[in-house]
Design a protein around this motif. Structure first.
Motif, PDB file in Angstrom:
ATOM      1  N   GLY A   1      78.469  74.847  24.287  1.00  0.00           N
ATOM      2  CA  GLY A   1      77.788  74.748  25.567  1.00  0.00           C
ATOM      3  C   GLY A   1      76.615  75.689  25.746  1.00  0.00           C
ATOM      4  O   GLY A   1      75.745  75.426  26.583  1.00  0.00           O
ATOM      5  N   ILE A   2      76.551  76.762  24.977  1.00  0.00           N
ATOM      6  CA  ILE A   2      75.438  77.696  25.107  1.00  0.00           C
ATOM      7  C   ILE A   2      74.102  77.034  24.773  1.00  0.00           C
ATOM      8  O   ILE A   2      73.041  77.480  25.218  1.00  0.00           O
ATOM      9  CB  ILE A   2      75.671  78.939  24.201  1.00  0.00           C
ATOM     10  N   TYR A   3      74.142  75.936  24.003  1.00  0.00           N
ATOM     11  CA  TYR A   3      72.918  75.239  23.622  1.00  0.00           C
ATOM     12  C   TYR A   3      72.555  74.097  24.570  1.00  0.00           C
ATOM     13  O   TYR A   3      71.534  73.435  24.375  1.00  0.00           O
ATOM     14  CB  TYR A   3      73.054  74.660  22.214  1.00  0.00           C
ATOM     15  N   VAL A   4      73.386  73.842  25.573  1.00  0.00           N
ATOM     16  CA  VAL A   4      73.181  72.686  26.453  1.00  0.00           C
ATOM     17  C   VAL A   4      73.025  73.157  27.896  1.00  0.00           C
ATOM     18  O   VAL A   4      73.876  73.871  28.414  1.00  0.00           O
ATOM     19  CB  VAL A   4      74.359  71.699  26.343  1.00  0.00           C
ATOM     20  N   GLN A   5      71.950  72.731  28.541  1.00  0.00           N
ATOM     21  CA  GLN A   5      71.677  73.167  29.908  1.00  0.00           C
ATOM     22  C   GLN A   5      72.034  72.115  30.959  1.00  0.00           C
ATOM     23  O   GLN A   5      72.288  72.440  32.114  1.00  0.00           O
ATOM     24  CB  GLN A   5      70.194  73.529  30.062  1.00  0.00           C
ATOM     25  N   ARG A   6      72.041  70.829  30.565  1.00  0.00           N
ATOM     26  CA  ARG A   6      72.313  69.760  31.531  1.00  0.00           C
ATOM     27  C   ARG A   6      73.154  68.667  30.867  1.00  0.00           C
ATOM     28  O   ARG A   6      72.911  68.316  29.709  1.00  0.00           O
ATOM     29  CB  ARG A   6      71.001  69.137  32.037  1.00  0.00           C
ATOM     30  N   VAL A   7      74.110  68.124  31.626  1.00  0.00           N
ATOM     31  CA  VAL A   7      74.919  67.023  31.105  1.00  0.00           C
ATOM     32  C   VAL A   7      75.009  65.924  32.167  1.00  0.00           C
ATOM     33  O   VAL A   7      74.990  66.196  33.364  1.00  0.00           O
ATOM     34  CB  VAL A   7      76.338  67.483  30.695  1.00  0.00           C
ATOM     35  N   VAL A   8      75.099  64.689  31.674  1.00  0.00           N
ATOM     36  CA  VAL A   8      75.221  63.527  32.553  1.00  0.00           C
ATOM     37  C   VAL A   8      76.254  62.582  31.962  1.00  0.00           C
ATOM     38  O   VAL A   8      76.186  62.239  30.778  1.00  0.00           O
ATOM     39  CB  VAL A   8      73.885  62.767  32.703  1.00  0.00           C
ATOM     40  N   GLY A   9      77.209  62.163  32.754  1.00  0.00           N
ATOM     41  CA  GLY A   9      78.158  61.151  32.308  1.00  0.00           C
ATOM     42  C   GLY A   9      77.524  59.778  32.384  1.00  0.00           C
ATOM     43  O   GLY A   9      76.985  59.390  33.418  1.00  0.00           O
ATOM     44  N   VAL A  10      77.546  59.036  31.270  1.00  0.00           N
ATOM     45  CA  VAL A  10      76.875  57.726  31.218  1.00  0.00           C
ATOM     46  C   VAL A  10      77.823  56.587  30.864  1.00  0.00           C
ATOM     47  O   VAL A  10      77.430  55.419  30.892  1.00  0.00           O
ATOM     48  CB  VAL A  10      75.700  57.741  30.214  1.00  0.00           C
ATOM     49  N   GLY A  11      79.070  56.894  30.505  1.00  0.00           N
ATOM     50  CA  GLY A  11      80.001  55.836  30.142  1.00  0.00           C
ATOM     51  C   GLY A  11      79.742  55.296  28.747  1.00  0.00           C
ATOM     52  O   GLY A  11      78.830  55.728  28.038  1.00  0.00           O
ATOM     53  N   ARG A  12      80.556  54.347  28.371  1.00  0.00           N
ATOM     54  CA  ARG A  12      80.463  53.742  27.042  1.00  0.00           C
ATOM     55  C   ARG A  12      79.335  52.720  26.988  1.00  0.00           C
ATOM     56  O   ARG A  12      79.227  51.863  27.870  1.00  0.00           O
ATOM     57  CB  ARG A  12      81.782  53.049  26.707  1.00  0.00           C
ATOM     58  N   PRO A  13      78.441  52.777  25.995  1.00  0.00           N
ATOM     59  CA  PRO A  13      77.333  51.808  25.931  1.00  0.00           C
ATOM     60  C   PRO A  13      77.844  50.401  25.620  1.00  0.00           C
ATOM     61  O   PRO A  13      78.862  50.231  24.946  1.00  0.00           O
ATOM     62  CB  PRO A  13      76.470  52.338  24.787  1.00  0.00           C
ATOM     63  N   SER A  14      77.125  49.412  26.106  1.00  0.00           N
ATOM     64  CA  SER A  14      77.529  48.028  25.885  1.00  0.00           C
ATOM     65  C   SER A  14      76.637  47.290  24.887  1.00  0.00           C
ATOM     66  O   SER A  14      76.884  46.159  24.542  1.00  0.00           O
ATOM     67  CB  SER A  14      77.510  47.260  27.217  1.00  0.00           C
ATOM     68  N   TYR A  15      75.561  47.962  24.416  1.00  0.00           N
ATOM     69  CA  TYR A  15      74.657  47.289  23.473  1.00  0.00           C
ATOM     70  C   TYR A  15      75.231  47.335  22.063  1.00  0.00           C
ATOM     71  O   TYR A  15      76.073  48.177  21.728  1.00  0.00           O
ATOM     72  CB  TYR A  15      73.270  47.925  23.513  1.00  0.00           C
TER      73      TYR A  15
ATOM     74  N   MET B   1      79.839  77.879  34.687  1.00  0.00           N
ATOM     75  CA  MET B   1      78.636  77.255  35.237  1.00  0.00           C
ATOM     76  C   MET B   1      78.726  75.739  35.080  1.00  0.00           C
ATOM     77  O   MET B   1      78.873  75.240  33.964  1.00  0.00           O
ATOM     78  CB  MET B   1      77.378  77.766  34.524  1.00  0.00           C
ATOM     79  N   ASN B   2      78.642  75.020  36.189  1.00  0.00           N
ATOM     80  CA  ASN B   2      78.678  73.562  36.156  1.00  0.00           C
ATOM     81  C   ASN B   2      77.284  73.026  35.833  1.00  0.00           C
ATOM     82  O   ASN B   2      76.337  73.245  36.586  1.00  0.00           O
ATOM     83  CB  ASN B   2      79.166  73.028  37.503  1.00  0.00           C
ATOM     84  N   LYS B   3      77.160  72.312  34.725  1.00  0.00           N
ATOM     85  CA  LYS B   3      75.866  71.813  34.270  1.00  0.00           C
ATOM     86  C   LYS B   3      75.704  70.317  34.504  1.00  0.00           C
ATOM     87  O   LYS B   3      74.762  69.706  33.993  1.00  0.00           O
ATOM     88  CB  LYS B   3      75.684  72.141  32.789  1.00  0.00           C
ATOM     89  N   VAL B   4      76.613  69.726  35.280  1.00  0.00           N
ATOM     90  CA  VAL B   4      76.615  68.279  35.479  1.00  0.00           C
ATOM     91  C   VAL B   4      75.547  67.855  36.491  1.00  0.00           C
ATOM     92  O   VAL B   4      75.441  68.420  37.576  1.00  0.00           O
ATOM     93  CB  VAL B   4      77.999  67.790  35.958  1.00  0.00           C
ATOM     94  N   TYR B   5      74.757  66.841  36.107  1.00  0.00           N
ATOM     95  CA  TYR B   5      73.763  66.247  36.995  1.00  0.00           C
ATOM     96  C   TYR B   5      74.273  64.884  37.458  1.00  0.00           C
ATOM     97  O   TYR B   5      75.003  64.198  36.748  1.00  0.00           O
ATOM     98  CB  TYR B   5      72.424  66.102  36.282  1.00  0.00           C
ATOM     99  N   GLY B   6      73.838  64.482  38.645  1.00  0.00           N
ATOM    100  CA  GLY B   6      74.346  63.261  39.236  1.00  0.00           C
ATOM    101  C   GLY B   6      73.851  61.986  38.585  1.00  0.00           C
ATOM    102  O   GLY B   6      74.492  60.943  38.673  1.00  0.00           O
ATOM    103  N   SER B   7      72.682  62.054  37.930  1.00  0.00           N
ATOM    104  CA  SER B   7      72.119  60.862  37.293  1.00  0.00           C
ATOM    105  C   SER B   7      71.180  61.280  36.170  1.00  0.00           C
ATOM    106  O   SER B   7      70.725  62.433  36.114  1.00  0.00           O
ATOM    107  CB  SER B   7      71.348  60.011  38.313  1.00  0.00           C
ATOM    108  N   THR B   8      70.870  60.335  35.310  1.00  0.00           N
ATOM    109  CA  THR B   8      69.925  60.609  34.220  1.00  0.00           C
ATOM    110  C   THR B   8      68.535  60.889  34.782  1.00  0.00           C
ATOM    111  O   THR B   8      67.793  61.711  34.239  1.00  0.00           O
ATOM    112  CB  THR B   8      69.866  59.422  33.244  1.00  0.00           C
ATOM    113  N   ASP B   9      68.174  60.226  35.875  1.00  0.00           N
ATOM    114  CA  ASP B   9      66.855  60.457  36.473  1.00  0.00           C
ATOM    115  C   ASP B   9      66.726  61.886  36.990  1.00  0.00           C
ATOM    116  O   ASP B   9      65.686  62.521  36.815  1.00  0.00           O
ATOM    117  CB  ASP B   9      66.621  59.467  37.619  1.00  0.00           C
ATOM    118  N   GLU B  10      67.785  62.418  37.597  1.00  0.00           N
ATOM    119  CA  GLU B  10      67.767  63.798  38.063  1.00  0.00           C
ATOM    120  C   GLU B  10      67.654  64.769  36.897  1.00  0.00           C
ATOM    121  O   GLU B  10      67.002  65.820  37.020  1.00  0.00           O
ATOM    122  CB  GLU B  10      69.044  64.094  38.850  1.00  0.00           C
ATOM    123  N   ALA B  11      68.260  64.425  35.778  1.00  0.00           N
ATOM    124  CA  ALA B  11      68.294  65.335  34.637  1.00  0.00           C
ATOM    125  C   ALA B  11      66.938  65.483  33.953  1.00  0.00           C
ATOM    126  O   ALA B  11      66.655  66.521  33.352  1.00  0.00           O
ATOM    127  CB  ALA B  11      69.333  64.861  33.628  1.00  0.00           C
TER     128      ALA B  11
END
Length: 233
Positions: free
Chosen positions: A214-228, A1-11
């Motif tokens: 993964g059984i505990y995670v329903q949605r994932v979003v790639g966000v990259g490395r933080p810069s702060y 099952m692919n749990k990837v969302y296109g953006s954080t807003d969609e998630a």
């Protein structure tokens, strides 16, 4: 099952008014900043926020306060130690004005409330807080000559968590101290949404190094490395 969302807003778009939302992070370490920012844009109201802290080191969570999205907060370190800084903190101001209800728990009790919910345990007894203001309104029993308080498990509707690596199935690997509350919140929540620095294909992660299955995670979003730069200021 692919749990990837296109953006954080969609998630986060379906998080409703009145939901309870756990947010991982020990100050800025392991905090899902992109998901918090998306939640601020989403503008869901009357939220119960479950996190270690809102004031110190949590400017993105403060935005939720400024948006008046939070009805109640459950924390273990809610205020600045400095009286002057606290007086200027929007969260502390809102609590003192009665605009946000606040529950504070010792750190060990806080994480155990989440762990218990993940394990299907409704409540547990702990000696922490006996004889202090923490025991107000709680059942107290004596076991083997020692007094214990009854604490209820804490099961959020949603959890916003953070991982260094993860795959499309929701398996997560955290990095060092950034692991903090991520595993317990992921397991306790009804729906877990993970922000991932490095998103890989299923099978690329070493199974022995996975911190959140993964059984505990329903949605994932790639966000990259933080810069702060992490800070508690």
């Amino acid at each position: 099952m692919n749990k990837v969302y296109g953006s954080t807003d969609e998630a986060v778009v379906d998080i409703p008014d009145g939901a309870s939302v756990a947010v991982s992070g020990f100050f800025t370490a392991g905090m899902p900043v992109p998901l918090i920012q998306a939640l601020a844009r989403h503008k869901a109201k009357d939220l119960t926020l479950i996190c270690q802290q809102i004031g110190p080191g949590s400017q993105d969570l403060i935005q939720l306060v400024l948006n008046k999205q939070i009805r109640k907060a459950i924390c273990s370190y809610p205020f600045f130690r400095s009286v002057s800084r606290g007086a200027n903190c929007p969260f502390e101001q809102a609590v003192r004005a009665g605009e946000i209800e606040l529950e504070v728990f010792p750190m060990g009790t806080f994480i155990e409330k989440l762990r218990a919910a993940a394990a299907g345990i409704a409540a547990f007894y702990t000696p922490t807080g006996v004889g202090t203001v923490v025991e107000a309104g709680k059942e107290k029993r004596t076991f083997r000559g020692c007094e214990y308080l009854l604490e209820l498990a804490l099961k959020p509707d949603y959890a916003l968590v953070y991982a260094h690596q993860g795959d499309a199935l929701g398996n997560l690997i955290c990095r060092k101290t950034a692991r903090n509350y991520n595993p317990e919140m992921s397991a306790a929540a009804r729906i877990t949404i993970a922000a991932i620095e490095v998103l890989v294909d299923p099978g690329e992660l070493d199974p022995d190094k996975i911190h959140v299955p993964g059984i505990y995670v329903q949605r994932v979003v790639g966000v990259g490395r933080p810069s702060y730069f992490p800070s508690i200021d």
